[in-house]
Design an enzyme around this catalytic site. Structure first.
Site: not given
Length: 226
Positions: A46, A118
């Site tokens: 992320d 992610e």
């Protein structure tokens, strides 16, 4: 015992031969298996995603103010965008689930799809380096970064601005219902502006449901021509 990782399909997705298979194995393992799952790699991925997109926005839009850059970043790194890209890559097909999560439709969860891509970025960053992670992100996010001619406005922000401009009470959000298992929940949220108008919508997360409700209420208010 989980199904073995399909390294051929994985290589096709990341664009190179994977090195440390243990990283990708973890990145594509859901917590319902009882094994080490993707959460730590998702945390890393992320941040890598956000940094790459922020850097590209800074470079490509030299006249954009901080607020505009933030709006663009929010849209490009959102769970919805990540899930859409994961779906395009059919990444969920590689995620290993425990029996219960699989039967409950975990493979069709947008939340899990977004988390998995992610985590994959995090694994790629550790395995192949920052350059490979950046190349992957630009391959799949680059057209969207370049194609946005105006800063996207989040529906919640647009609704807030609508109320403020007309001296109305600020929007109020309320969770009406929450259904489904923890790994694949469904939220129903209502949003209202005083007694003027109210709308409800569903989403796979509280944030997604709030966004959908704000979109619905904006459409209703537009029809009222206030």
């Amino acid at each position: 015992m989980s199904d073995p990782l399909d390294t051929g399909a994985l290589a096709g997705i990341i664009g190179c031969a994977p090195g440390d298979l243990a990283l990708y194995d973890q990145a594509l393992t859901h917590g319902s298996t009882g094994r080490a799952d993707y959460q730590r790699l998702e945390f890393l991925g992320d941040r890598v995603l956000g940094l790459v997109i922020a850097s590209e926005l800074y470079t490509r839009f030299p006249a954009a103010a901080e607020g505009e850059l933030s709006s663009r970043l929010h849209a490009l790194a959102s769970g919805e965008t990540c899930a859409a890209i994961a779906r395009r890559l059919d990444l969920s097909a590689l995620v290993r689930f425990g029996p219960q999560a699989r039967n409950d439709g975990g493979r069709h969860s947008d939340n899990i799809a977004a988390d998995a891509i992610e985590a994959l970025i995090g694994a790629l960053y550790l395995d192949q380096g920052a350059g490979a992670a950046r190349a992957f992100i630009l391959t799949h996010w680059g057209a969207m970064i370049e194609g946005q001619q105006a800063a996207p406005k989040h529906p919640k922000a647009a609704l807030q601005e609508w109320a403020l401009a007309r001296k109305r009470r600020p929007p109020e959000y309320e969770i009406v219902a929450r259904e489904g298992p923890d790994h694949a929940p469904r939220f129903r949220v209502a949003v209202s502006i005083g007694k003027l108008a109210r709308a409800e919508a569903e989403g796979a997360s509280k944030q997604a449901a709030e966004k959908a409700a704000a979109t619905a209420l904006l459409a209703e208010l537009e029809g009222m021509k206030l």
